[in-house]
Design a protein around this motif. Structure first.
Motif, short mmCIF file in Angstrom:
data_model
loop_
_atom_site.label_atom_id
_atom_site.label_comp_id
_atom_site.label_asym_id
_atom_site.label_seq_id
_atom_site.Cartn_x
_atom_site.Cartn_y
_atom_site.Cartn_z
N VAL A 157 9.69 -50.64 -13.86
CA VAL A 157 8.47 -50.21 -14.55
C VAL A 157 8.02 -48.88 -13.95
CG1 VAL A 157 6.09 -50.74 -15.16
CG2 VAL A 157 7.80 -52.58 -15.03
N LEU A 158 7.88 -47.86 -14.80
CA LEU A 158 7.48 -46.52 -14.37
C LEU A 158 6.28 -46.06 -15.18
CD1 LEU A 158 11.02 -44.86 -14.36
CD2 LEU A 158 9.82 -45.81 -12.38
N GLN A 159 5.81 -44.85 -14.88
CA GLN A 159 4.77 -44.20 -15.67
C GLN A 159 5.34 -42.93 -16.28
OE1 GLN A 159 1.42 -43.73 -12.94
NE2 GLN A 159 0.42 -45.51 -13.84
N GLY A 160 5.04 -42.71 -17.55
CA GLY A 160 5.50 -41.53 -18.24
C GLY A 160 4.35 -40.63 -18.63
N LEU A 161 4.49 -39.97 -19.77
CA LEU A 161 3.49 -39.03 -20.25
C LEU A 161 2.12 -39.69 -20.34
CD1 LEU A 161 3.16 -36.11 -21.37
CD2 LEU A 161 3.51 -37.07 -23.65
N ASP A 162 1.10 -39.01 -19.79
CA ASP A 162 -0.28 -39.53 -19.79
C ASP A 162 -0.39 -40.88 -19.08
OD1 ASP A 162 -1.05 -37.26 -21.19
OD2 ASP A 162 -1.00 -38.25 -23.13
N GLY B 19 20.59 -46.07 -17.95
CA GLY B 19 19.84 -44.81 -17.91
C GLY B 19 18.87 -44.65 -19.06
N LYS B 20 18.55 -45.72 -19.77
CA LYS B 20 17.65 -45.65 -20.92
C LYS B 20 16.21 -45.89 -20.51
CE LYS B 20 18.66 -47.56 -24.79
NZ LYS B 20 19.03 -48.54 -25.84
N TYR B 21 15.31 -45.26 -21.26
CA TYR B 21 13.87 -45.46 -21.07
C TYR B 21 13.32 -46.18 -22.29
CZ TYR B 21 14.02 -42.19 -17.16
OH TYR B 21 14.31 -41.57 -15.97
N VAL B 22 12.38 -47.08 -22.06
CA VAL B 22 11.75 -47.83 -23.15
C VAL B 22 10.24 -47.63 -23.04
CG1 VAL B 22 11.48 -50.07 -24.26
CG2 VAL B 22 13.57 -49.57 -22.96
N ALA B 23 9.64 -47.03 -24.07
CA ALA B 23 8.19 -46.84 -24.08
C ALA B 23 7.52 -48.14 -24.49
CB ALA B 23 7.82 -45.73 -25.07
N VAL B 24 6.52 -48.56 -23.72
CA VAL B 24 5.84 -49.83 -23.99
C VAL B 24 4.34 -49.62 -23.92
CG1 VAL B 24 7.75 -51.20 -23.10
CG2 VAL B 24 5.91 -50.51 -21.55
N GLY B 25 3.60 -50.63 -24.36
CA GLY B 25 2.15 -50.58 -24.29
C GLY B 25 1.65 -50.90 -22.89
N PHE B 26 0.38 -50.63 -22.64
CA PHE B 26 -0.18 -50.81 -21.31
C PHE B 26 -0.19 -52.28 -20.87
CE2 PHE B 26 -1.87 -46.61 -22.32
CZ PHE B 26 -1.71 -45.96 -21.10
N ASP B 27 -0.23 -53.21 -21.82
CA ASP B 27 -0.32 -54.62 -21.47
C ASP B 27 1.03 -55.29 -21.24
OD1 ASP B 27 -3.08 -54.62 -21.62
OD2 ASP B 27 -3.11 -55.13 -23.75
N LEU B 28 2.09 -54.67 -21.71
CA LEU B 28 3.39 -55.34 -21.65
C LEU B 28 3.89 -55.58 -20.23
CD1 LEU B 28 5.69 -56.60 -23.17
CD2 LEU B 28 6.75 -54.35 -23.37
N PRO B 29 3.76 -54.64 -19.29
CA PRO B 29 4.26 -54.92 -17.93
C PRO B 29 3.69 -56.20 -17.32
CG PRO B 29 3.80 -52.58 -18.16
CD PRO B 29 3.28 -53.25 -19.41
N LYS B 30 2.47 -56.58 -17.72
CA LYS B 30 1.88 -57.81 -17.18
C LYS B 30 2.62 -59.06 -17.65
CE LYS B 30 -2.69 -55.62 -17.38
NZ LYS B 30 -4.05 -55.69 -17.99
N TYR C 48 23.35 -27.47 -24.52
CA TYR C 48 22.31 -28.44 -24.17
C TYR C 48 22.38 -28.77 -22.68
CZ TYR C 48 25.59 -32.31 -23.55
OH TYR C 48 26.58 -33.12 -23.09
N VAL C 49 21.27 -29.19 -22.13
CA VAL C 49 21.24 -29.90 -20.85
C VAL C 49 20.51 -31.22 -21.12
CG1 VAL C 49 21.31 -27.87 -19.36
CG2 VAL C 49 19.10 -28.72 -20.13
N ASP C 50 21.01 -32.28 -20.54
CA ASP C 50 20.44 -33.60 -20.75
C ASP C 50 19.18 -33.74 -19.89
OD1 ASP C 50 19.77 -36.29 -20.82
OD2 ASP C 50 21.85 -36.96 -20.89
N ARG C 51 18.01 -33.71 -20.55
CA ARG C 51 16.73 -33.77 -19.85
C ARG C 51 16.09 -35.15 -20.01
NH1 ARG C 51 15.84 -28.81 -23.15
NH2 ARG C 51 13.98 -29.77 -24.06
N THR C 52 16.90 -36.19 -20.16
CA THR C 52 16.37 -37.53 -20.40
C THR C 52 15.34 -37.93 -19.35
OG1 THR C 52 18.40 -38.22 -21.50
CG2 THR C 52 16.97 -39.96 -20.65
N ASP C 53 15.61 -37.60 -18.09
CA ASP C 53 14.70 -38.04 -17.03
C ASP C 53 13.37 -37.31 -17.02
OD1 ASP C 53 16.31 -40.08 -15.85
OD2 ASP C 53 17.58 -38.52 -15.00
N SER C 54 13.21 -36.34 -17.92
CA SER C 54 11.89 -35.69 -18.03
C SER C 54 10.85 -36.65 -18.59
CB SER C 54 11.99 -34.45 -18.93
OG SER C 54 12.30 -34.80 -20.27
N TYR C 55 11.29 -37.82 -19.09
CA TYR C 55 10.32 -38.84 -19.51
C TYR C 55 9.44 -39.28 -18.34
CZ TYR C 55 12.56 -39.46 -24.06
OH TYR C 55 13.05 -39.26 -25.34
N ARG C 56 9.88 -39.03 -17.12
CA ARG C 56 9.11 -39.39 -15.94
C ARG C 56 7.96 -38.43 -15.67
NH1 ARG C 56 12.14 -42.59 -11.92
NH2 ARG C 56 14.05 -43.37 -12.88
#
Length: 380
Positions: free
Chosen positions: A36-41, A52-63, A234-242
């Motif tokens: 579990v990480l924090q991304g944009l905002d 190496g995939k990221y999954v965007a979730v709602g604020f309540d889901l990690p609980k 291209y450059v793979d900037r996937t980890d910029s989600y962090r």
């Protein structure tokens, strides 16, 4: 690598109504390598280390994640969290969570294959870039020269870079409007392609440098086909989600175009100061550089400008969401719960933006086909 569909706050417990039975008697488990990480905002993200995939979730889901440990059936989990709720509704909603996580690859159980109309809708959300990696060591190479730069505040470095870019843009624009009266088509146009490829290389290197400075190294660099027809670097900037800050993520997206304007200015100086034959060649290069800049700000493709605006607006993958939503509508695929909850304004924005994007892709494909056809005629 991209970001998988978002489970937002309004639908953190939502999902297709027909998936409740799927997990009622099964003991589903979140993969051990999910972090579990924090991304944009500061929005929560799930990072699957193995893929190496990221999954965007709602604020309540990690609980809720600790519930999915493989020791309890869906029915048992329902008893634990839905004492005051309709158990049938809770079963459907919790099933929705499991379904989304499974399709994102975050569960031990493999994703369910999607075919037919659902498969098309899922495909429309993807990145649409065929890749040919040339190196996966770019982060290692750049760490040495970039590490000392971290002692300098990012705002200072960005300010110097933007200032150089603005000067370059002004010089190039001045040359473009004042030095083209006697222009003649040069005989050695092939030189332009060599210079253009070199500029594109530095364009992508600029993205990689900012990634390295922000400690989210580029995973790889190479060449590819955007939308399967447009050659790009291209450059793979996937980890910029962090990256949690909007401005930092936007500057990362703009690093390439900012660097391009420095090249634009140098080319303008060559136009103004070089002998006629070289000046004419450089003036042709100016025209190509203008075209390159316009392409990099095209909002109908996943361009640098598109990503910068999205970052500043706090939006992730608007284009993918729009195309996915439009495809659901056109093919009459039932909307997901998260899609059903979008506002009427957002729904219209998705539909019209998706239509324009598809129209642009059609024009692009027809144009590329025509160009290739003419080239084959010449070669024949």
């Amino acid at each position: 690598m991209g970001l998988t569909p978002t489970l937002n706050d309004k639908t953190a417990l939502a999902g297709p109504s027909d998936v409740g039975a799927w997990f009622r008697d099964t003991k589903q488990q979140v993969r051990e390598d999910v972090e579990v990480l924090q991304g944009l905002d500061q929005r929560p993200l799930l990072f699957i280390r193995t893929t190496g995939k990221y999954v965007a979730v709602g604020f309540d889901l990690p609980k809720l994640l600790p519930l999915f440990d493989g020791t309890r059936t869906g029915a048992e989990i329902i008893e634990q969290i839905a004492s005051r709720a309709d158990p049938i509704l809770a079963m459907d909603r919790l099933g929705g969570i499991l379904h989304e996580l499974r399709q994102a690859g975050a569960l031990v159980e493999a994703p369910k294959p999607e075919h037919g109309r659902r498969g098309i809708a899922s495909f429309m959300r993807r990145e649409h870039l065929l890749r040919l990696p040339l190196t996966r060591s770019i982060g290692t190479w750049l760490e040495g020269p970039v590490a000392p730069l971290r002692a300098i505040p990012g705002r200072v470095l960005a300010g110097l870079w933007v200032t150089m870019s603005a000067i370059g843009f002004a010089v190039g624009l001045f040359s473009l409007f004042t030095a083209g009266s006697g222009w003649q088509l040069p005989s050695n146009l092939w030189v332009l392609y060599l210079v253009l490829f070199l500029q594109i290389g530095f364009h992508e290197l600029s993205h990689a440098l900012v990634c390295q400075y922000l400690k989210v190294p580029a995973r790889e660099a190479g060449v590819g086909l955007m939308l399967y027809v447009m050659p790009v670097g291209y450059v793979d900037r996937t980890d910029s989600y962090r990256i949690t800050d909007r401005k930092s993520r936007a500057f990362l997206s703009l690093a390439g175009p900012i660097n391009d304007q420095i090249w634009f200015g140098v080319t303008g100086l060559v136009v103004l100061l070089a002998p006629p034959e070289i000046s004419h060649l450089a003036f042709s290069m100016l025209a190509l550089q203008v075209l390159l800049t316009l392409m990099n700000f095209n909002p109908l493709v996943p361009s640098d400008g598109y990503h910068a605006v999205s970052a500043l607006a706090g939006i992730v993958n608007f284009r993918g969401k729009a195309l996915n939503y439009l495809t659901h509508k056109l093919l009459r695929v039932p909307l997901s719960e998260s899609q059903l909850t979008v506002s009427r304004k957002t729904s219209r924005a998705y539909i019209w933006y998706g239509i324009v994007c598809l129209a642009f892709v059609l024009v692009l494909v027809l144009g590329m086909a025509r160009t290739v056809g003419r080239l084959l005629e010449v070669l024949a």
